[in-house]
Design an enzyme around this catalytic site. Structure first.
Site, mmCIF file in Angstrom:
data_model
loop_
_atom_site.group_PDB
_atom_site.id
_atom_site.type_symbol
_atom_site.label_atom_id
_atom_site.label_comp_id
_atom_site.label_asym_id
_atom_site.label_seq_id
_atom_site.Cartn_x
_atom_site.Cartn_y
_atom_site.Cartn_z
ATOM 1 N N ASP A 140 -1.208 -0.866 6.087
ATOM 2 C CA ASP A 140 -1.369 -0.298 7.423
ATOM 3 C C ASP A 140 -2.794 -0.447 7.936
ATOM 4 O O ASP A 140 -3.100 0.014 9.032
ATOM 5 C CB ASP A 140 -0.983 1.187 7.419
ATOM 6 C CG ASP A 140 -1.987 2.039 6.654
ATOM 7 O OD1 ASP A 140 -2.339 1.653 5.508
ATOM 8 O OD2 ASP A 140 -2.411 3.084 7.187
ATOM 9 N N ASP A 176 0.854 -1.179 0.000
ATOM 10 C CA ASP A 176 0.000 0.000 0.000
ATOM 11 C C ASP A 176 0.897 1.239 0.000
ATOM 12 O O ASP A 176 2.097 1.148 0.296
ATOM 13 C CB ASP A 176 -0.894 -0.027 1.250
ATOM 14 C CG ASP A 176 -1.925 1.079 1.248
ATOM 15 O OD1 ASP A 176 -2.448 1.399 0.165
ATOM 16 O OD2 ASP A 176 -2.203 1.630 2.325
ATOM 17 N N ASP A 186 -0.249 5.009 1.047
ATOM 18 C CA ASP A 186 -0.484 5.895 2.186
ATOM 19 C C ASP A 186 -0.432 5.111 3.491
ATOM 20 O O ASP A 186 -1.122 4.103 3.651
ATOM 21 C CB ASP A 186 -1.845 6.590 2.060
ATOM 22 C CG ASP A 186 -1.885 7.546 0.884
ATOM 23 O OD1 ASP A 186 -1.024 8.433 0.827
ATOM 24 O OD2 ASP A 186 -2.765 7.392 0.021
#
Length: 259
Positions: free
Chosen positions: A209, A13, A15
Site C-alpha cells: 500500500d 505487505d 498493514d
C-alpha cells in the site's frame, strides 16, 4: 508493457493490505485462503520489528487470517539473517522488542552494551532517551549502526507515532553516522524472502500500500508490483513518484481471482 510471465509466488505487505488498525480488510481472508489452497509459495511481510513471527501468526489468526509462521517475514528476521551472513556470532546493543531480540538470539548473537560489534535500532513502543544516548556513545566508540527499517512514522489508533527512521535520524544527527537499513525498500529483504521461498523474481509479485517502500522494493527486486489503495497511498499520489507499480487496484479483494 512487455509480456509478463505468470505469477507463481506472492509476497504481500501486512498493514494496509491484509489488515488495518487490527481489523481484516475485506477480501483478505479469501485471498489468504485461496493462496493456501493453491499451494503457491507466499510470504506476508512487515517492516515492523516489534513482534516475532509466532506473535504475528497468533494475532492474524485471531482476526480470522490463517497464515503459517513460516510464511511470515519481518524486518527483524531479515536483519538477523543479514548479520548472520556478515558477522556470524557477533554482538550487538539493541533498541527494540521481542521480535528483534528473539531473532538475534536465534542466530547466536550476544546482546551487550560492552564494546558491541553493532548498534541495532528497531521498533519499540517506548523509545528511551537513556537507550538512545547509550547508542550514540557506542557508535562514537566504533560500533556499526544498523536499523531494521526506514519508516519515519507508524500508525496507531490515536494517530501517527515516530518510528525507527525518525529515531535513526536523531542518532545520525548526534553521531554523523547513517545506519544501514535492512527492511523495505531495501531489495535485500525481498530477495532474502524470495530465496526462502525458492522463488524467482521474474515470476513473483509484491503487493503493498506504499509507493516508497513496498512498490519500490518490489520494483528493485525485479518483481511485478501491485499497489492497493486500502492503505496510505491515494490514486493522486502515484504520479508524484518517478516510478510506477505494474498495477493499481482498490484492495486485496481485487486480486483473489489472479491466484
Amino acid at each position: 508493457m512487455a509480456d509478463r510471465k505468470p505469477i507463481e509466488s506472492w509476497l504481500t505487505d501486512m498493514d494496509g493490505v491484509l489488515i488495518h488498525e487490527g481489523v481484516p480488510i475485506p477480501g483478505a481472508d479469501a485471498f489468504v485462503k485461496k493462496l493456501r489452497e493453491s499451494g503457491r509459495p507466499f510470504l506476508v511481510l512487515t517492516n515492523n520489528s516489534i513482534y516475532t513471527a509466532r506473535d504475528l501468526h497468533a494475532r492474524l489468526r485471531r482476526m480470522g487470517l490463517e497464515v503459517p509462521v513460516e510464511n511470515i517475514w519481518t524486518s527483524a528476521l531479515a536483519t538477523a539473517q543479514f548479520l548472520d551472513d556478515q558477522r556470524p556470532g557477533g554482538s550487538a546493543y539493541v533498541i527494540g522488542e521481542a521480535g528483534l531480540t528473539t531473532a538475534l538470539h536465534d542466530i547466536g548473537y550476544i546482546l551487550t552494551d560492552h564494546e558491541p560489534d553493532f548498534v541495532i535500532l528497531g521498533e519499540t513502543r517506548t523509545y528511551s532517551f537513556e537507550a538512545m544516548t547509550k547508542a550514540v556513545r557506542l557508535i562514537n566508540d566504533g560500533a556499526r549502526f544498523i536499523a531494521t527499517n526506514p519508516d519515519n512514522v507508524g500508525p496507531s489508533v490515536e494517530g501517527a507515532l515516530p518510528a525507527t527512521g525518525s529515531v535513526a535520524a536523531l542518532i545520525t544527527a548526534a553521531t554523523g553516522k547513517k545506519p544501514y537499513f535492512v527492511g523495505k525498500p531495501n531489495p535485500l529483504m525481498m530477495r532474502a524472502g524470495l530465496n526462502a521461498l525458492g522463488a524467482h523474481s521474474e515470476t513473483s509479485a509484491m503487493i503493498g500500500d506504499r509507493m516508497d517502500t513496498d512498490v519500490l522494493a518490489g520494483l528493485e527486486a525485479g518483481m511485478q508490483t501491485f499497489l492497493v489503495l486500502s492503505g496510505v497511498t491515494r490514486t493522486e499520489d502515484v504520479d508524484r513518484y518517478p516510478f510506477r507499480p505494474s498495477y493499481v487496484v482498490d484492495s486485496i479483494a481485487d486480486l483473489v481471482e489472479r491466484i
